[in-house]
Design an enzyme around this catalytic site. Structure first.
Site, PDB file in Angstrom:
ATOM      1  N   GLU A 191      89.726  93.960  96.540  1.00 28.35           N
ATOM      2  CA  GLU A 191      89.551  95.410  96.733  1.00 28.35           C
ATOM      3  C   GLU A 191      89.692  95.668  98.223  1.00 28.35           C
ATOM      4  OE1 GLU A 191      89.481  97.509  94.488  1.00 28.35           O
ATOM      5  OE2 GLU A 191      88.758  96.506  92.691  1.00 28.35           O
ATOM      6  N   TRP A 246      80.715  95.956 104.981  1.00 30.40           N
ATOM      7  CA  TRP A 246      79.521  96.621 105.499  1.00 30.40           C
ATOM      8  C   TRP A 246      79.446  98.102 105.151  1.00 30.40           C
ATOM      9  CZ3 TRP A 246      81.638 100.443 108.214  1.00 30.40           C
ATOM     10  CH2 TRP A 246      82.874 100.209 108.831  1.00 30.40           C
ATOM     11  N   GLY A 268      95.219  96.080  97.078  1.00 27.14           N
ATOM     12  CA  GLY A 268      94.580  94.990  96.342  1.00 27.14           C
ATOM     13  C   GLY A 268      95.089  94.750  94.942  1.00 27.14           C
ATOM     14  N   GLU A 285      94.903 102.646 108.482  1.00 25.79           N
ATOM     15  CA  GLU A 285      93.691 103.026 107.753  1.00 25.79           C
ATOM     16  C   GLU A 285      92.645 103.438 108.780  1.00 25.79           C
ATOM     17  OE1 GLU A 285      91.165 100.082 105.899  1.00 25.79           O
ATOM     18  OE2 GLU A 285      90.471 101.555 104.449  1.00 25.79           O
ATOM     19  N   GLY A 315      91.897  97.779 101.738  1.00 27.18           N
ATOM     20  CA  GLY A 315      91.900  99.053 102.464  1.00 27.18           C
ATOM     21  C   GLY A 315      92.659 100.150 101.730  1.00 27.18           C
ATOM     22  N   LYS A 326      99.657  98.021  95.599  1.00 22.13           N
ATOM     23  CA  LYS A 326     100.254  97.663  96.894  1.00 22.13           C
ATOM     24  C   LYS A 326      99.224  96.897  97.751  1.00 22.13           C
ATOM     25  CE  LYS A 326     102.128 101.883  97.856  1.00 22.13           C
ATOM     26  NZ  LYS A 326     102.954 102.819  98.592  1.00 22.13           N
ATOM     27  N   LYS A 384      78.357  86.445  99.937  1.00 24.88           N
ATOM     28  CA  LYS A 384      78.322  86.473 101.405  1.00 24.88           C
ATOM     29  C   LYS A 384      78.364  87.925 101.872  1.00 24.88           C
ATOM     30  CE  LYS A 384      81.055  86.558 104.952  1.00 24.88           C
ATOM     31  NZ  LYS A 384      80.166  87.262 105.876  1.00 24.88           N
ATOM     32  N   PRO A 385      77.258  88.395 102.467  1.00 29.30           N
ATOM     33  CA  PRO A 385      77.257  89.782 102.972  1.00 29.30           C
ATOM     34  C   PRO A 385      78.061  89.888 104.267  1.00 29.30           C
ATOM     35  CG  PRO A 385      75.008  88.872 102.786  1.00 29.30           C
ATOM     36  CD  PRO A 385      75.965  87.727 102.675  1.00 29.30           C
ATOM     37  N   CYS A 439      86.390 103.349 101.498  1.00 27.43           N
ATOM     38  CA  CYS A 439      87.758 102.903 101.225  1.00 27.43           C
ATOM     39  C   CYS A 439      88.590 104.026 100.634  1.00 27.43           C
ATOM     40  CB  CYS A 439      87.744 101.683 100.309  1.00 27.43           C
ATOM     41  SG  CYS A 439      86.735 101.904  98.850  1.00 27.43           S
TER      42      CYS A 439
HETATM   43  P1  NAD Z   1      86.487  92.732 106.625  1.00 32.82           P
HETATM   44  O1  NAD Z   1      87.726  92.313 105.918  1.00 32.82           O
HETATM   45  O2  NAD Z   1      86.436  92.596 108.081  1.00 32.82           O
HETATM   46  O3  NAD Z   1      85.217  91.918 106.081  1.00 32.82           O
HETATM   47  C1  NAD Z   1      84.848  91.934 104.709  1.00 32.82           C
HETATM   48  C2  NAD Z   1      84.037  90.680 104.416  1.00 32.82           C
HETATM   49  O4  NAD Z   1      84.898  89.539 104.544  1.00 32.82           O
HETATM   50  C3  NAD Z   1      82.868  90.430 105.357  1.00 32.82           C
HETATM   51  O5  NAD Z   1      81.792  89.861 104.635  1.00 32.82           O
HETATM   52  C4  NAD Z   1      83.441  89.412 106.333  1.00 32.82           C
HETATM   53  O6  NAD Z   1      82.457  88.624 106.959  1.00 32.82           O
HETATM   54  C5  NAD Z   1      84.305  88.576 105.405  1.00 32.82           C
HETATM   55  N1  NAD Z   1      85.393  87.838 106.065  1.00 32.82           N
HETATM   56  C6  NAD Z   1      85.979  88.099 107.255  1.00 32.82           C
HETATM   57  N2  NAD Z   1      86.946  87.179 107.520  1.00 32.82           N
HETATM   58  C7  NAD Z   1      86.975  86.342 106.450  1.00 32.82           C
HETATM   59  C8  NAD Z   1      87.757  85.201 106.119  1.00 32.82           C
HETATM   60  N3  NAD Z   1      88.711  84.737 106.942  1.00 32.82           N
HETATM   61  N4  NAD Z   1      87.532  84.575 104.944  1.00 32.82           N
HETATM   62  C9  NAD Z   1      86.581  85.039 104.086  1.00 32.82           C
HETATM   63  N5  NAD Z   1      85.791  86.116 104.353  1.00 32.82           N
HETATM   64  C10 NAD Z   1      85.997  86.757 105.524  1.00 32.82           C
HETATM   65  O7  NAD Z   1      86.221  94.234 106.155  1.00 32.82           O
HETATM   66  P2  NAD Z   1      85.072  95.229 106.666  1.00 32.82           P
HETATM   67  O8  NAD Z   1      85.442  95.693 108.036  1.00 32.82           O
HETATM   68  O9  NAD Z   1      83.733  94.602 106.437  1.00 32.82           O
HETATM   69  O10 NAD Z   1      85.187  96.420 105.613  1.00 32.82           O
HETATM   70  C11 NAD Z   1      86.017  97.522 105.797  1.00 32.82           C
HETATM   71  C12 NAD Z   1      87.272  97.373 104.950  1.00 32.82           C
HETATM   72  O11 NAD Z   1      86.903  97.203 103.582  1.00 32.82           O
HETATM   73  C13 NAD Z   1      88.148  98.590 104.983  1.00 32.82           C
HETATM   74  O12 NAD Z   1      89.485  98.207 105.082  1.00 32.82           O
HETATM   75  C14 NAD Z   1      87.884  99.253 103.627  1.00 32.82           C
HETATM   76  O13 NAD Z   1      88.903 100.097 103.170  1.00 32.82           O
HETATM   77  C15 NAD Z   1      87.693  98.061 102.772  1.00 32.82           C
HETATM   78  N6  NAD Z   1      86.973  98.415 101.538  1.00 32.82           N
HETATM   79  C16 NAD Z   1      87.655  98.423 100.349  1.00 32.82           C
HETATM   80  C17 NAD Z   1      87.015  98.798  99.178  1.00 32.82           C
HETATM   81  C18 NAD Z   1      87.727  98.812  97.858  1.00 32.82           C
HETATM   82  O14 NAD Z   1      87.049  98.841  96.838  1.00 32.82           O
HETATM   83  N7  NAD Z   1      89.041  98.795  97.834  1.00 32.82           N
HETATM   84  C19 NAD Z   1      85.667  99.152  99.222  1.00 32.82           C
HETATM   85  C20 NAD Z   1      85.008  99.135 100.450  1.00 32.82           C
HETATM   86  C21 NAD Z   1      85.679  98.745 101.603  1.00 32.82           C
END
Ligand code: NAD
Length: 476
Positions: A244, A145, A453, A380, A246, A450, A169-170, A278
């Site tokens: 990708e 999000w 990702g 994080e 945290g 690490k 899937k958003p 991130c």
């Molecule tokens: P999240 O892991 O809670 O959710 C991400 C997505 O995965 C959502 O669409 C969610 O519905 C889905 N999801 C949740 N449980 C799942 C499961 N068991 N199986 C499959 N899909 C599932 O993450 P968030 O809170 O939406 O995003 C914040 C995190 O994303 C932070 O840790 C941030 O650092 C990371 N992030 C990383 C990057 C990068 O490029 N490395 C970029 C942006 C955000």
């Protein structure tokens, strides 16, 4: 808004919906379908059916459609940005940047369309070998999000140009911009079934997508714990994954650094998107001799930030995106104060005033004198709180910077070439910035090491994540 399956806007099989609310005001923005495994099956089926036809088009033909879509996105930038701000919370200028970023990424991959090719090798005794690059088939894109539009482009740009079809899937807090962007792609002429969007919870819709036999690759962005779960499920079907995850990016400020620029870098690097990036600056290690000057400038900058509703043109920091992030940040700062784990120089609380009553607002906060074992340095922290730690030299700064399970980005601020060389060599991160932090570009590979990702997005490297190499040995 409805889901997008096989080129049509549809409701979920179960007929249920969930609410999408504005994090600044709590107002209901829209309702979207509560998808289920059945909806995933339909979307994957549509993507599989479209797969052969799409793979048979030339990369240039695909590029024409994506380029057209990027153009429509640019025309609709203002309305898409308002939608993004309303569901995500970020200031409107940031939302506009993100929507432009979406178009930039698509256009970049259109430019690479003509360079998708295999290779030719002469082989002693056996004659010749050719390699051909083949699309994988149906790919799943799972989006967080914090930057839903940009991250959507990072996935669908390389996936679609290289001939794959996609089920996306958003995140449930921010599905509207993803749905609106998918309908722009349909409007641009993307054939039915090539891009499908299923909305719904991660643990049902997300997992069903990862498990689906037809899905050949999962590109996931999100939290490291969720990434591990996705990798585990994907391993069962021997599927390719790009993860990708945290980050806890350190920023290292040496005594020869341009202190004014470093303070601005920390300010932008930490508080952009209310700290929910991130690659945000999540920890600062500054040399003792310049710490006072750096902290003073940074504190002044933070005090000038204006918190408020992202739609208000004058604000610089919006609300946190959701209740659980807000509770987490409030809880963490309360714990720091209660345990006397550091000194909060500015911020540290929910802002006062009626305009803040219904949203997830938190004051941009600066914390110094933080002990090394503080949660602030070891978790994080996805929010507007910045810890600053003093160090004696570069060796100590690098040791502290690397002392984390994450390895997404790191930045080093210095004019000294020897220090730059040492930092580039020793900082254990997927991206190392020198005298800047946060900048990403469609042309440049991006990803972590690490627990941040595996795999890379952006640049030509991302194309390889969506193609198989087929070898043809030829004896003549
Ligand atoms: P999240 O892991 O809670 O959710 C991400 C997505 O995965 C959502 O669409 C969610 O519905 C889905 N999801 C949740 N449980 C799942 C499961 N068991 N199986 C499959 N899909 C599932 O993450 P968030 O809170 O939406 O995003 C914040 C995190 O994303 C932070 O840790 C941030 O650092 C990371 N992030 C990383 C990057 C990068 O490029 N490395 C970029 C942006 C955000």
């Amino acid at each position: 808004m409805k889901m997008q399956i096989n080129g049509k806007a549809v409701e979920a099989c179960g007929g249920e919906f969930f609410d999408v609310k504005n994090p600044a005001t709590g107002e209901l923005i829209d309702r979207v379908p509560m998808g289920s495994e059945n909806d995933v099956d339909m979307a994957v089926g549509a993507a599989a059916a479209a797969s052969g036809g799409w793979a048979a088009t030339s990369p240039q033909q695909r590029g024409v459609i994506l380029y057209r879509a990027a153009g429509i996105v640019r025309q609709k930038k203002d309305e898409l940005a308002v939608l993004l701000t309303r569901e995500q919370g970020k200031p409107l200028f940031e939302a506009k940047n993100e929507i432009e970023g979406f178009a930039n990424v698509l256009e970049y991959y259109c430019g690479l369309a003509g360079s998708l090719r295999g290779d030719f090798v002469t082989v002693p005794q056996n004659g010749y070998a050719f390699t051909a690059k083949k699309p994988l088939g149906v790919c799943a894109a799972i989006i967080p999000w914090n930057m839903p539009a940009l991250i959507m482009a990072w996935k669908i740009g390389p996936a679609l140009i290289s001939g794959n079809t996609v089920v996306l899937k958003p995140a449930s807090n921010t599905p509207l911009t993803n749905l609106a962007l998918a309908s722009v792609l349909n409007e641009a002429g993307l054939p039915a079934g090539v891009l499908n969007v299923v909305t719904g919870p991660g643990n049902s819709v997300g997992e069903a997508l990862v498990r689906s036999r037809e899905v050949k690759k999962i590109s996931f962005t999100g939290e490291s714990g969720t990434g591990k779960r996705v990798a585990e499920l994907a391993a069962g079907g021997m599927k390719r994954v790009t993860l990708e995850l945290g980050g806890s990016d350190p920023m290292l400020v040496c005594d020869d650094a341009e202190i004014e620029s470093a303070a601005i870098g920390a300010l932008r690097g930490r508080f952009y998107n209310c700290g929910q990036t991130c690659t945000a600056v999540k920890r600062v290690y500054v040399f003792e001799s310049v710490a006072e000057e750096f902290i003073k400038k940074l504190e002044a900058g933070i005090r000038n930030l204006r918190v408020g509703n992202g739609l208000d043109g004058n604000i610089s920091v919006g609300p946190l995106n959701n209740l659980s992030q807000w509770e987490y940040v409030k809880g963490l700062v309360t714990e720091i104060k209660e345990k006397d784990e550091g000194k909060v120089l500015t911020g540290g609380k929910v802002p006062e005033g009626c305009e803040y009553e219904k949203g997830y607002f938190f004051e941009p906060s600066l914390v110094v004198d933080v002990p090394r074992d503080s949660r602030l340095l070891n978790e994080e922290v996805f929010g507007p709180v910045l810890p600053v730690v003093t160090v004696k030299d570069l060796d100590e700064a690098i040791e502290e910077a690397n002392n984390t399970r994450y390895g997404l980005g790191a930045s080093l601020w210095t004019k000294n070439l020897d220090r730059i060389r040492t930092g580039c060599e020793k900082l254990n991160a997927g991206v190392v910035w020198i005298n800047q932090h946060l900048k990403v570009a469609p042309e440049v590979p991006f990803g972590g090491v690490k627990e941040s990702g595996m795999g890379r997005e952006n640049g030509p490297d991302a194309l390889l994540e969506y193609m198989d190499t087929k070898t043809i040995m030829l004896k003549v």
